[in-house]
Structure formats: structure tokens, C-alpha cells
Design a protein around this motif. Structure first.
Motif, PDB file in Angstrom:
ATOM      1  N   UNK A   1       0.807  -1.221   0.000  1.00  0.00           N
ATOM      2  CA  UNK A   1       0.000   0.000   0.000  1.00  0.00           C
ATOM      3  C   UNK A   1       0.839   1.269   0.000  1.00  0.00           C
ATOM      4  N   UNK A   2       2.124   1.133  -0.297  1.00  0.00           N
ATOM      5  CA  UNK A   2       2.961   2.323  -0.424  1.00  0.00           C
ATOM      6  C   UNK A   2       3.269   3.008   0.887  1.00  0.00           C
ATOM      7  N   UNK A   3       3.437   2.234   1.956  1.00  0.00           N
ATOM      8  CA  UNK A   3       3.670   2.838   3.272  1.00  0.00           C
ATOM      9  C   UNK A   3       4.971   3.629   3.315  1.00  0.00           C
ATOM     10  N   UNK A   4       6.042   3.078   2.748  1.00  0.00           N
ATOM     11  CA  UNK A   4       7.324   3.794   2.786  1.00  0.00           C
ATOM     12  C   UNK A   4       7.263   5.060   1.944  1.00  0.00           C
ATOM     13  N   UNK A   5       6.602   4.992   0.789  1.00  0.00           N
ATOM     14  CA  UNK A   5       6.503   6.169  -0.077  1.00  0.00           C
ATOM     15  C   UNK A   5       5.723   7.283   0.609  1.00  0.00           C
ATOM     16  N   UNK A   6       4.646   6.933   1.305  1.00  0.00           N
ATOM     17  CA  UNK A   6       3.843   7.952   1.980  1.00  0.00           C
ATOM     18  C   UNK A   6       4.656   8.657   3.061  1.00  0.00           C
ATOM     19  N   UNK A   7       5.464   7.894   3.795  1.00  0.00           N
ATOM     20  CA  UNK A   7       6.330   8.514   4.805  1.00  0.00           C
ATOM     21  C   UNK A   7       7.368   9.404   4.126  1.00  0.00           C
ATOM     22  N   UNK A   8       7.996   8.899   3.073  1.00  0.00           N
ATOM     23  CA  UNK A   8       9.027   9.680   2.383  1.00  0.00           C
ATOM     24  C   UNK A   8       8.461  10.949   1.751  1.00  0.00           C
ATOM     25  N   UNK A   9       7.271  10.852   1.179  1.00  0.00           N
ATOM     26  CA  UNK A   9       6.637  12.023   0.562  1.00  0.00           C
ATOM     27  C   UNK A   9       6.262  13.052   1.625  1.00  0.00           C
TER      28      UNK A   9
END
Length: 313
Positions: A93-101
Motif C-alpha cells: 500500500x505504499x507505506x514507505x513512499x507515503x512517509x518519504x513524501x
């Protein structure tokens, strides 16, 4: 202290097939990562993980984002960072991307420089490289811009439409972790072993995505659901599914979902279903008896943005 919020995502259609150049559709959804940044001695705190050592593997994406902001925008290289995320980790679900963004956005806000969402996505992508090695870029794109994104061979096109108003997505997190790289490799191995037959399956998957775009634009929920079921069948045929994925797909459909499928790498991870709002309660209750984490989500069309809510240890 400045704080930002960024959404997670699901893949509606086309996962795995996209690796061979066929299209896929992703959707940003209303599960969020929140990050707050303030000037001070270097410190990273996660509400889920507790204090994170800046020299640890877990901190590498955050340190890379800080480094890029310092080099490109003249920001300082020491901040206090606070992270809170409700997105399931390791579920596709894109957890790392959401944190990075959300970190890139709040960091640039704190720095006081002018920036665009394109800047945020680009910096967040550098953090994603630290996590995934060679990410597609779809996760940080969806988390940054929100909405529906059609993507193919590294090209992203935002679809100026949404799912029908009277529908919602149900996300069931199986809790089953898997080696994404291994699943991708084994699906590709089957594709190559099948030869011409594999090519036909992938071509059908590509056409299915184009049909899905039309169904979304028309607001045809029945057609969308049917296409999701077919997409799941193709993924099953290529070895991407597992019994828990298939079981939850049937569970959703039997309790009123218009359609359902695995989303992401498969063999665990999440299953998504689309349903009319009046049917979501029954589906949610049926899934909860299976002891899986269940979320009722709506599309997020804003992407990353500033918020007033603060996070502290």
C-alpha cells in the motif's frame, strides 16, 4: 514545527504485467502517513517503532531526503523528525513512499523555500531507492499527487476522474508477508516458460486496463467489478495469488462486492474489493470474522499537503 500528510495507495489493475511494459492503474486512498519536522539536533521518532537511530538501516531513506534537501535547496542537515503512519507495512500500500513524501514536503516547508509537488516527488523517490533499490516511481507519484494514475514503462498519466460516488473500496490485509522480489521473479519465469500463451495472457491484461479506464470514466461499477475479478484470475494463472487471497476474493463477492482482487505483489499482502455503499457493512462484518485487518477507504485526490495536527513522542 511543520507537519504534512500523504496517502497510501492500491493497484486497481495491471500489477505484475506492468513489468513487461503493459499498463496499470493505481489509486491513492485515504490511509495516511504523517510527518512533522522542526529544527534542532538530529532525532527521528516513529510512533509505531519508537526512536530510530539516524545511523541505522531504517533511517537511510530519511537521511537521504535530508541530504538532498541540504544539497539542492540549502536546507540545514539536522532536524527533529516525528513519524506516524496508519498504512499497513509490507502490504503493497505504499507505506514507505507515503512517509518519504510527507517527510520531503514537511522538510521543504520547514526550510522555507519555494517548491512544487514535482520537487517533493523527486526527493521522495530518492528515499524510495534506499528502501526498494529500483522502485517504479508509482508509489511516490500517487502519494504526492493523489487520485488515479495510469502508468506504463515509467510514464505516468493522471486520470481526471474518480470512482463512482456511491462506491467504496474495502481493503483486507491478510497479514501474510512475502518476498516481493521472489514473487515478481517467479511470475516472470512462468511467463517465459509459457511462451506464446504467456504473451496472450499479458496482452489480455493490458487490454483489461484500457477497458477499466473506460468503465471508470462511465461510472460503471458492475463492469469495474467484473474486470477486477478477471484481473485476479489472470494473476492467479501466473502464480501471483495464494489461497488466502482467493478465499478473501470469494468472501467479498459472496457478501455483496461487485468485484475483488489481490493488489500488489500477491501471495498475501492485501485484497481489495469494490462495492456499493449500501453493501459495505455486510462485507466488512464478514471479513472481520476471518481475523484480518479490514479498512473501508475512499479515494484521495489531494495527495500530500500540510496539516495542523502535531506529532510528538
Amino acid at each position: 514545527m511543520t507537519c504534512s500528510i500523504a496517502p497510501g495507495k492500491v493497484i486497481l489493475f495491471g500489477e505484475h504485467f506492468v513489468v513487461e511494459g503493459y499498463p496499470a492503474i493505481g489509486l491513492a486512498v485515504g490511509l495516511y502517513a504523517r510527518t512533522c519536522v522542526e529544527e534542532g539536533d538530529l532525532k527521528i521518532y516513529s510512533r509505531q517503532l519508537g526512536p530510530i537511530d539516524p545511523s541505522s538501516k531504517e533511517a537511510k531513506p530519511y537521511m537521504r531526503i535530508i541530504e538532498e534537501a541540504s544539497i539542492r535547496y540549502g536546507c540545514r542537515d539536522r532536524y527533529r523528525i516525528y513519524i506516524d503512519s496508519e498504512i499497513p507495512v509490507g502490504a503493497g500500500m505504499g507505506s514507505s513512499a507515503a512517509v518519504n513524501v510527507s517527510l520531503a514536503h514537511s522538510l521543504l516547508e520547514t526550510c522555507g523555500v519555494e517548491f512544487t509537488k514535482e520537487d517533493v516527488s523527486r526527493i521522495a523517490y530518492l528515499g524510495e531507492i534506499m528502501v526498494h533499490g529500483k522502485p517504479s516511481g508509482v508509489d511516490n507519484t500517487l502519494s504526492t499527487y493523489g487520485g488515479l494514475v495510469y502508468y506504463r514503462q515509467g510514464l505516468f498519466k493522471r486520470l481526471n476522474t474518480s470512482l463512482p460516488e456511491n462506491t467504496a473500496l474495502i481493503v483486507a490485509d491478510t497479514g501474510v508477508k512475502r518476498d516481493t522480489g521472489l514473487v515478481v521473479r517467479e511470475v516472470l519465469e512462468r511467463y517465459r516458460r509459457l511462451g506464446g500463451l504467456g504473451k496472450v495472457i499479458y496482452e489480455v491484461a493490458g487490454r483489461l486496463v484500457e477497458e477499466a479506464v473506460v468503465a471508470i470514466e462511465k461510472g460503471d461499477v458492475s463492469r469495474l467489478g467484473e474486470l477486477m475479478i478477471v484481473n485476479h484470475g489472470l494473476l492467479f494463472a501466473m502464480g501471483a495469488s495464494a489461497w488466502i487471497n482467493d478465499y478473501l476474493v470469494h468472501k467479498m463477492i459472496n457478501n455483496g462486492a461487485q468485484g475483488a482482487k489481490l493488489s500488489g505483489a500477491g501471495r498475501g499482502g492485501i485484497v481489495i474489493g469494490i462495492a456499493r455503499l449500501e453493501n459495505t457493512g455486510k462485507i466488512m462484518e464478514a471479513l472481520k470474522t476471518e481475523k484480518v485487518n479490514v479498512y473501508l477507504v475512499k479515494p484521495d485526490h489531494e495527495g500530500v499537503r500540510s496539516i495542523n495536527t502535531r506529532i510528538s513522542p
